[in-house]
Write a protein that holds these residues in place. Structure first.
Motif, PDB file in Angstrom:
ATOM      1  N   PRO A  62      29.504  96.472 -38.468  1.00 29.95           N
ATOM      2  CA  PRO A  62      30.613  96.202 -39.399  1.00 29.95           C
ATOM      3  C   PRO A  62      30.414  94.951 -40.240  1.00 29.95           C
ATOM      4  CG  PRO A  62      31.252  95.685 -37.136  1.00 29.95           C
ATOM      5  CD  PRO A  62      29.930  96.380 -37.051  1.00 29.95           C
ATOM      6  N   LEU A  63      29.579  93.997 -39.791  1.00 27.48           N
ATOM      7  CA  LEU A  63      29.360  92.783 -40.579  1.00 27.48           C
ATOM      8  C   LEU A  63      28.366  93.002 -41.716  1.00 27.48           C
ATOM      9  CD1 LEU A  63      29.143  90.123 -37.719  1.00 27.48           C
ATOM     10  CD2 LEU A  63      31.054  90.520 -39.259  1.00 27.48           C
ATOM     11  N   PHE A  64      27.681  94.129 -41.691  1.00 26.45           N
ATOM     12  CA  PHE A  64      26.645  94.418 -42.677  1.00 26.45           C
ATOM     13  C   PHE A  64      27.268  94.852 -44.002  1.00 26.45           C
ATOM     14  CE2 PHE A  64      23.272  97.421 -44.240  1.00 26.45           C
ATOM     15  CZ  PHE A  64      22.328  96.447 -44.518  1.00 26.45           C
ATOM     16  N   ASN A  65      26.951  94.115 -45.063  1.00 27.00           N
ATOM     17  CA  ASN A  65      27.487  94.419 -46.386  1.00 27.00           C
ATOM     18  C   ASN A  65      26.525  95.357 -47.108  1.00 27.00           C
ATOM     19  OD1 ASN A  65      28.594  94.512 -48.898  1.00 27.00           O
ATOM     20  ND2 ASN A  65      28.561  92.300 -49.262  1.00 27.00           N
ATOM     21  N   ARG A  66      26.837  96.626 -47.079  1.00 27.79           N
ATOM     22  CA  ARG A  66      25.931  97.612 -47.664  1.00 27.79           C
ATOM     23  C   ARG A  66      25.792  97.455 -49.181  1.00 27.79           C
ATOM     24  NH1 ARG A  66      27.588  99.843 -42.988  1.00 27.79           N
ATOM     25  NH2 ARG A  66      26.169 101.310 -41.966  1.00 27.79           N
ATOM     26  N   ILE A  67      26.772  96.863 -49.807  1.00 33.85           N
ATOM     27  CA  ILE A  67      26.735  96.747 -51.273  1.00 33.85           C
ATOM     28  C   ILE A  67      25.579  95.867 -51.740  1.00 33.85           C
ATOM     29  CG2 ILE A  67      28.040  95.926 -53.283  1.00 33.85           C
ATOM     30  CD1 ILE A  67      30.575  96.458 -51.544  1.00 33.85           C
ATOM     31  N   THR A  68      25.320  94.800 -51.024  1.00 32.43           N
ATOM     32  CA  THR A  68      24.295  93.848 -51.463  1.00 32.43           C
ATOM     33  C   THR A  68      23.143  93.699 -50.481  1.00 32.43           C
ATOM     34  OG1 THR A  68      25.531  92.031 -50.441  1.00 32.43           O
ATOM     35  CG2 THR A  68      25.949  92.465 -52.778  1.00 32.43           C
ATOM     36  N   GLN A  69      23.279  94.259 -49.282  1.00 33.51           N
ATOM     37  CA  GLN A  69      22.236  94.048 -48.277  1.00 33.51           C
ATOM     38  C   GLN A  69      21.462  95.322 -47.919  1.00 33.51           C
ATOM     39  OE1 GLN A  69      25.103  91.975 -45.497  1.00 33.51           O
ATOM     40  NE2 GLN A  69      23.329  90.660 -45.218  1.00 33.51           N
TER      41      GLN A  69
ATOM     42  N   ARG B  52      17.962  89.546 -57.424  1.00 35.40           N
ATOM     43  CA  ARG B  52      19.390  89.425 -57.126  1.00 35.40           C
ATOM     44  C   ARG B  52      20.190  89.514 -58.423  1.00 35.40           C
ATOM     45  NH1 ARG B  52      20.321  84.200 -53.627  1.00 35.40           N
ATOM     46  NH2 ARG B  52      22.430  85.001 -53.861  1.00 35.40           N
ATOM     47  N   VAL B  53      21.303  90.183 -58.362  1.00 33.98           N
ATOM     48  CA  VAL B  53      22.106  90.359 -59.577  1.00 33.98           C
ATOM     49  C   VAL B  53      23.465  89.675 -59.486  1.00 33.98           C
ATOM     50  CG1 VAL B  53      20.981  92.520 -60.220  1.00 33.98           C
ATOM     51  CG2 VAL B  53      22.998  92.586 -58.739  1.00 33.98           C
ATOM     52  N   THR B  54      23.784  89.069 -58.344  1.00 34.46           N
ATOM     53  CA  THR B  54      25.062  88.363 -58.211  1.00 34.46           C
ATOM     54  C   THR B  54      24.795  86.904 -57.872  1.00 34.46           C
ATOM     55  OG1 THR B  54      25.413  88.574 -55.821  1.00 34.46           O
ATOM     56  CG2 THR B  54      25.981  90.478 -57.176  1.00 34.46           C
ATOM     57  N   THR B  55      25.822  86.096 -58.020  1.00 33.93           N
ATOM     58  CA  THR B  55      25.732  84.692 -57.601  1.00 33.93           C
ATOM     59  C   THR B  55      26.641  84.407 -56.420  1.00 33.93           C
ATOM     60  OG1 THR B  55      27.472  84.100 -59.192  1.00 33.93           O
ATOM     61  CG2 THR B  55      25.185  83.915 -59.935  1.00 33.93           C
ATOM     62  N   GLU B  56      27.462  85.362 -56.041  1.00 35.42           N
ATOM     63  CA  GLU B  56      28.443  85.116 -54.976  1.00 35.42           C
ATOM     64  C   GLU B  56      27.898  85.371 -53.577  1.00 35.42           C
ATOM     65  OE1 GLU B  56      29.102  86.831 -57.692  1.00 35.42           O
ATOM     66  OE2 GLU B  56      30.902  86.007 -58.650  1.00 35.42           O
ATOM     67  N   PHE B  57      26.797  86.095 -53.476  1.00 40.46           N
ATOM     68  CA  PHE B  57      26.339  86.518 -52.152  1.00 40.46           C
ATOM     69  C   PHE B  57      24.984  85.889 -51.840  1.00 40.46           C
ATOM     70  CE2 PHE B  57      29.347  89.620 -53.606  1.00 40.46           C
ATOM     71  CZ  PHE B  57      30.146  89.799 -52.491  1.00 40.46           C
TER      72      PHE B  57
ATOM     73  N   GLY C  53       9.297 106.617 -52.601  1.00 37.24           N
ATOM     74  CA  GLY C  53       8.187 105.785 -52.156  1.00 37.24           C
ATOM     75  C   GLY C  53       8.640 104.411 -51.718  1.00 37.24           C
ATOM     76  N   GLU C  54       7.905 103.404 -52.157  1.00 32.02           N
ATOM     77  CA  GLU C  54       8.185 102.028 -51.724  1.00 32.02           C
ATOM     78  C   GLU C  54       9.265 101.372 -52.578  1.00 32.02           C
ATOM     79  OE1 GLU C  54       5.128 103.252 -52.259  1.00 32.02           O
ATOM     80  OE2 GLU C  54       4.563 103.485 -50.153  1.00 32.02           O
ATOM     81  N   LEU C  55       9.753 102.070 -53.565  1.00 28.83           N
ATOM     82  CA  LEU C  55      10.801 101.536 -54.436  1.00 28.83           C
ATOM     83  C   LEU C  55      12.130 101.514 -53.686  1.00 28.83           C
ATOM     84  CD1 LEU C  55      11.547 100.687 -57.384  1.00 28.83           C
ATOM     85  CD2 LEU C  55      12.056 103.107 -57.804  1.00 28.83           C
ATOM     86  N   LEU C  56      12.771 100.332 -53.596  1.00 29.13           N
ATOM     87  CA  LEU C  56      14.030 100.193 -52.879  1.00 29.13           C
ATOM     88  C   LEU C  56      15.009  99.377 -53.723  1.00 29.13           C
ATOM     89  CD1 LEU C  56      12.683  99.372 -49.302  1.00 29.13           C
ATOM     90  CD2 LEU C  56      13.694 101.525 -50.061  1.00 29.13           C
ATOM     91  N   VAL C  57      16.256  99.802 -53.733  1.00 25.83           N
ATOM     92  CA  VAL C  57      17.294  99.121 -54.519  1.00 25.83           C
ATOM     93  C   VAL C  57      18.562  99.020 -53.691  1.00 25.83           C
ATOM     94  CG1 VAL C  57      16.360  99.979 -56.693  1.00 25.83           C
ATOM     95  CG2 VAL C  57      18.160 101.266 -55.529  1.00 25.83           C
ATOM     96  N   THR C  58      19.432  98.104 -54.083  1.00 26.74           N
ATOM     97  CA  THR C  58      20.758  97.998 -53.466  1.00 26.74           C
ATOM     98  C   THR C  58      21.762  98.786 -54.305  1.00 26.74           C
ATOM     99  OG1 THR C  58      21.327  96.018 -54.709  1.00 26.74           O
ATOM    100  CG2 THR C  58      20.215  95.700 -52.595  1.00 26.74           C
ATOM    101  N   PRO C  59      22.882  99.180 -53.717  1.00 25.35           N
ATOM    102  CA  PRO C  59      23.892  99.886 -54.503  1.00 25.35           C
ATOM    103  C   PRO C  59      24.373  99.102 -55.719  1.00 25.35           C
ATOM    104  CG  PRO C  59      24.303 100.213 -52.177  1.00 25.35           C
ATOM    105  CD  PRO C  59      23.175  99.213 -52.272  1.00 25.35           C
ATOM    106  N   ILE C  60      24.544  97.794 -55.582  1.00 33.18           N
ATOM    107  CA  ILE C  60      25.049  97.058 -56.743  1.00 33.18           C
ATOM    108  C   ILE C  60      23.975  96.965 -57.832  1.00 33.18           C
ATOM    109  CG2 ILE C  60      24.425  94.706 -55.998  1.00 33.18           C
ATOM    110  CD1 ILE C  60      27.256  93.910 -57.101  1.00 33.18           C
ATOM    111  N   GLN C  61      22.704  96.965 -57.457  1.00 30.25           N
ATOM    112  CA  GLN C  61      21.647  96.990 -58.483  1.00 30.25           C
ATOM    113  C   GLN C  61      21.703  98.290 -59.274  1.00 30.25           C
ATOM    114  OE1 GLN C  61      18.145  96.342 -56.067  1.00 30.25           O
ATOM    115  NE2 GLN C  61      17.950  94.216 -56.706  1.00 30.25           N
TER     116      GLN C  61
END
Length: 542
Positions: free
Chosen positions: A302-309, A401-406, A442-450
């Motif tokens: 529950p502590l895991f922030n899926r949006i940015t992590q 990184r695309v945010t400054t808050e996290f 493949g090896e390409l990985l992104v976060t939901p907010i990206q």
């Protein structure tokens, strides 16, 4: 008046003076000799103490003025550290544990943890009126025991905003050791999200006052002397909408998933919800070791922030970037047709499947984009260089990184030649990696907010600013960066991009994979993987 009367009067006056003087002498003797010890003790016991008064933390509102985070004023019962001797609790602490009916083992364990870094120990946080009255009434028998009021963070919507707004927790030693630290032991600081990012504005400035106290630490003076006034923290307005956040959480339900919605005109994050979540009120209260261990060992994280992590392959949404890279590099035109799709394409001794088993047949670039034909993009990818495709991805904000808050936001991974050399060994990888990267695998990985940013930048031709979670105080923002592609190519990619499921799927097409896409090197998609969901603002793709 004759001489006799004068003599009488003089005698009477002398008598009065002698009696008054005798009374003064007796009182002086009483005060300085008989009661000497008492008044000496009183004079020594009463002293001026310097008190630090914590500033109330700024409140947090949503974009429509709804209060999301407030301060609740509570009282703690404090005991001095000397109550906890190496031989165990002293008589005062023993009495309090007995009177309050506290669990002896849990209480002493908690106080021992505090004693390592505090002079004043919180025996009873958020004490009930009955316990407060007990301390007040028997204060003379409880040296050093005090009732101290403080504000506690109150998250009015519990888990709903936990990952976006974050929570506060007690300052740790590393934070106290910083040279610019404005904190003291027992202070609470932002630990995550907006609470952490806006800490300088929210915390305010603690005040300093002088109070006259007795030996028991009780205030006996009438009025404090303020050395420095308290400056309350600044209220913060976030970009989030309570209404949208609630709708997003309802749509997600109990599934392990997340969603984020942006306004592409401003980059403001309108809603951002990650599930499962947690109640941040636990963190600002009296979180026990048992409760903390339960949180961090919960298999649902529950502590895991899926949006940015959390990172996932972007799948077919990435094909717009592959198209723009191919068009920009002159590898295709908008009307180019490659080998027909028969359900897959062979490279070397491997067969890479298209999502449509029966194939798409002949398609030009526009048709391939509209149908999200994997076979077309396999071939397009093989016409490019690895670094060429990586540069196009980075132009959309992927790989950074695309945010400054996290503070704990992850960058994802945009593999280039240097990355493959490092992880696979120089000369030990082939251009075949482009087969998977070109379709977002493949090896390409992104976060939901990206991916929300990628969609927003595509929708605005790069004019969308970086995403922000705070409206006021105004955050420092970077200037939007124009996309390095021709305007008509961007417009075409925007018009014919795969749908938010990651695929432009004709009616009746098989439901085989959706936005999750294939795993690296053509493997089937992993079961149960959370899917990316991009919120849609009216009139704005995000």
């Amino acid at each position: 008046m004759n001489g006799h009367d004068l003599t009488v009067r003089h005698a009477l006056l002398r008598t009065i003076i002698i009696v008054a003087f005798a009374i003064l002498v007796v009182n002086l003797f009483h005060l300085t000799v008989i009661r000497h010890s008492y008044y000496q003790d009183q004079a020594l016991e009463n002293r001026q103490d310097r008190f630090r008064v914590k500033a109330p933390r700024g409140r947090i509102y949503d974009r429509d003025g709804n209060l999301l985070v407030a301060n609740l004023y509570i009282a703690d019962i404090i005991v001095p550290r000397k109550c906890l001797t190496p031989a165990g609790p002293d008589s005062t602490l023993n009495r309090l544990i007995e009177w309050f009916g506290l669990d002896r083992y849990e209480t002493l364990d908690r106080l021992q943890q505090q004693a390592a870094r505090r002079d004043q120990l919180v025996l009873v946080p958020d004490a009930s009126p009955a316990r407060i009255f007990t301390v007040e009434e028997r204060g003379r028998d409880l040296p050093g025991v005090k009732v101290v009021t403080r504000s506690r963070r109150q998250y009015l919507f519990g888990p709903l905003f936990a990952h976006a707004i974050g929570y506060v927790g007690e300052v740790n030693q590393a934070e106290l050791d910083t040279t610019t630290s404005a904190y003291a032991q027992g202070d609470y600081v932002g630990k995550m999200g907006v609470e952490e990012a806006m800490e300088p504005a929210l915390r305010g400035i603690a005040g300093i006052k002088l109070e006259e106290v007795n030996a028991s630490g009780r205030i006996v003076g009438q009025k404090p002397i303020w050395v420095r006034d308290v400056v309350p923290g600044t209220d913060v307005e976030v970009t989030l909408s309570l209404r949208l956040q609630q709708r997003l959480a309802t749509a997600i339900g109990d599934r392990p998933a997340c969603a984020v919605a942006l306004d592409v005109r401003t980059g403001e994050v309108l809603a951002a919800y990650s599930n499962p979540s947690f109640d941040p009120n636990l963190m600002s209260g009296s979180l026990t070791t048992t409760q903390w261990n339960e949180l961090i060992s919960d298999p649902d994280k529950p502590l895991f922030n899926r949006i940015t992590q959390a990172t996932y392959p972007p799948a077919s949404l990435f094909k717009t970037i592959t198209s723009l890279a191919g068009l920009s590099g002159g590898h295709i035109s908008t009307t180019s047709s490659l080998e027909p799709c028969g359900g897959g394409w062979t490279y070397g001794n491997r067969y890479f499947r298209c999502w449509k088993k029966g194939g798409h047949g002949y398609l030009d670039h526009t048709g391939a984009m509209m149908n999200s034909c994997d076979t077309f993009y396999y071939q397009l990818g093989m016409r490019m260089q690895v670094d060429e495709l990586a540069a196009a991805a980075r132009a959309f904000g992927l790989g950074s990184r695309v945010t400054t808050e996290f503070r704990d936001e992850v960058k994802g991974n945009v593999p280039d030649a240097a990355w493959y050399d490092k992880h696979m060994g120089k000369g030990k990888w082939s251009r075949g990696v482009l087969m998977n990267t070109s379709i977002g695998q493949g090896e390409l990985l992104v976060t939901p907010i990206q991916m929300a940013v990628e969609a927003g930048r595509l929708a605005t031709s790069g004019a969308m600013p970086d995403p922000v979670f705070v409206r006021t105080p105004a955050p420092v923002r970077r200037q939007p960066r124009p996309l390095p592609f021709r305007a008509d190519h961007v417009l075409g990619a925007r018009s014919h991009a795969p749908d938010r499921e990651g695929r432009h799927r004709p009616r009746g097409a098989p439901q085989d994979g959706g936005g999750g896409g294939q795993d690296r090197h053509g493997a089937e998609p992993a079961r149960g993987r959370p899917r990316l969901v991009h919120g849609l603002c009216p009139g704005h793709l995000a």
